[in-house]
Scaffold this active site. Sequence first.
Site, PDB file in Angstrom:
ATOM      1  N   SER A   1       0.812  -1.213   0.000  1.00  0.00           N
ATOM      2  CA  SER A   1       0.000   0.000   0.000  1.00  0.00           C
ATOM      3  C   SER A   1       0.854   1.276   0.000  1.00  0.00           C
ATOM      4  CB  SER A   1      -0.964  -0.061   1.197  1.00  0.00           C
ATOM      5  OG  SER A   1      -1.949   0.925   1.091  1.00  0.00           O
TER       6      SER A   1
ATOM      7  N   ASP B   1      -9.540  -3.239  -5.567  1.00  0.00           N
ATOM      8  CA  ASP B   1      -9.279  -4.242  -4.526  1.00  0.00           C
ATOM      9  C   ASP B   1     -10.109  -3.973  -3.263  1.00  0.00           C
ATOM     10  OD1 ASP B   1      -8.004  -2.193  -3.167  1.00  0.00           O
ATOM     11  OD2 ASP B   1      -6.007  -3.120  -3.199  1.00  0.00           O
TER      12      ASP B   1
ATOM     13  N   HIS C   1      -7.605  -5.434  -0.580  1.00  0.00           N
ATOM     14  CA  HIS C   1      -6.423  -4.632  -0.250  1.00  0.00           C
ATOM     15  C   HIS C   1      -5.659  -5.188   0.955  1.00  0.00           C
ATOM     16  CE1 HIS C   1      -4.041  -1.036  -0.633  1.00  0.00           C
ATOM     17  NE2 HIS C   1      -4.212  -0.741   0.639  1.00  0.00           N
TER      18      HIS C   1
END
Length: 409
Positions: free
Chosen positions: A190, A355, A383
């Site tokens: 991320s 996601d 995610h």
Amino acid sequence: MKKPSLHYLVVISMLVTATCHPLILVPGSGGNQLEARLDKDYKPSSFWCKRSGGWFRLWFDPTVLLSPFTKCFNERMMLYYDADLDDYQNAPGVHTRVPHFGSTKSLLYLDPLLRGVTSYMAPLVKALEKDCGYVNDQTLLGAPYDFRYGLAGPGHPSRVASQFLQDLKHLVEKTSRENKGKPVILISHSLGGLFVLHFLNRNSPSWRSKYIKHFVSLATPWGGTVEQMKTFASGNTLGVPFVNPLLVRPQQRSSESNQWLLPSPNVFRDKAKPLVVTPRVNYTAYEMDRFLEDIGFSQGVVPYNTRVLPLTEELVDPGVPITCIYGKGVDTPEVLVYGEGGFDEQPNIKYGDGDGTVNLASLGALNHKVESLKTIEIDGVSHTSILKDEIALKEIVKHISFINSGLAK
Ligand SMILES: *[C@@H]1O[C@H](CO)[C@@H](O)[C@H](O)[C@H]1NC(C)=O
């Protein structure tokens, strides 16, 4: 004689652990522990927030879920933009530090006492140890950081995040040195991916080719997310049902890295397609300053325009091999529709592909921008589940083995 298959070569390389390149994990936002200490300049807003003594865990601490403590947490996590310094700072009287830099320790679990529910990179580390022969804290290291701070565009100071890039540089060099001079593989999740890309671009080509073997990005929001506009407008409970989103909103707005994750006009290019719809005004990624103003966060406008926009203007190819692995096929906020109740009420959400958190356009934004790029999309992986899901972990581990086999470019 038959030529050995690719699979066979990969297995061989896994057995010969001597060929393994050391690996450094760079977590995402909220993906490692943070500690705080309060001094006499700290003015608690209520009886509940009084606290004496030394360092304590600020993130993650489960008492944040109880409303009087949510406020304490909020005032300790807040950042403030100092216009004279042109930089962000902690709240008065709040000192923070990142424990265990260089180790994976602070990113395995966010709360070591609640391992089950706060597990973060532990399953990935376990999979890398089991299937690739990595040894935790020897060939497998961690680069935790203060994820509230972000980098800034050229000419603007960002003391905390720049120090992190310096520390990461030293960690890469030391790790390579202690592993027979082998270049290092960086794996990010991320927000960590944005830091790694800028880290690579802020070091010289000769440094990169000496020290970096490969960059594996897991679910990087290269151009931010639409969901982040909801966080700024109406707060984000992060899926915890009894946290009031308006209580955590001031702190979430104050976070410099959260601004970095607002949808970038570089990726959300369509001027005819608003991301936020209200009864009277619509907002595209090009109108972010007006959006910040209208939601009641005018303090964010100047730093957004001067520090964040120039940072996100361009995605620059760092010239190292990159693999982007991400999930898709999960409902992801694409348009936020607000009613007459304004931004204090939660919006209706129209979903698109991604996601679950990051829009597909943002996850795939390096395509055609980076020369040595491989993209691996995994259907139905979210995610956060990309760090836990069995199929996703298998895919990541397989790819790391492939990089170590020397067959990847
Ligand atoms: C805002 O967007 C919606 C949906 O795309 C559209 O119907 C509406 O006319 C737009 N409003 C304005 C003021 O542009």
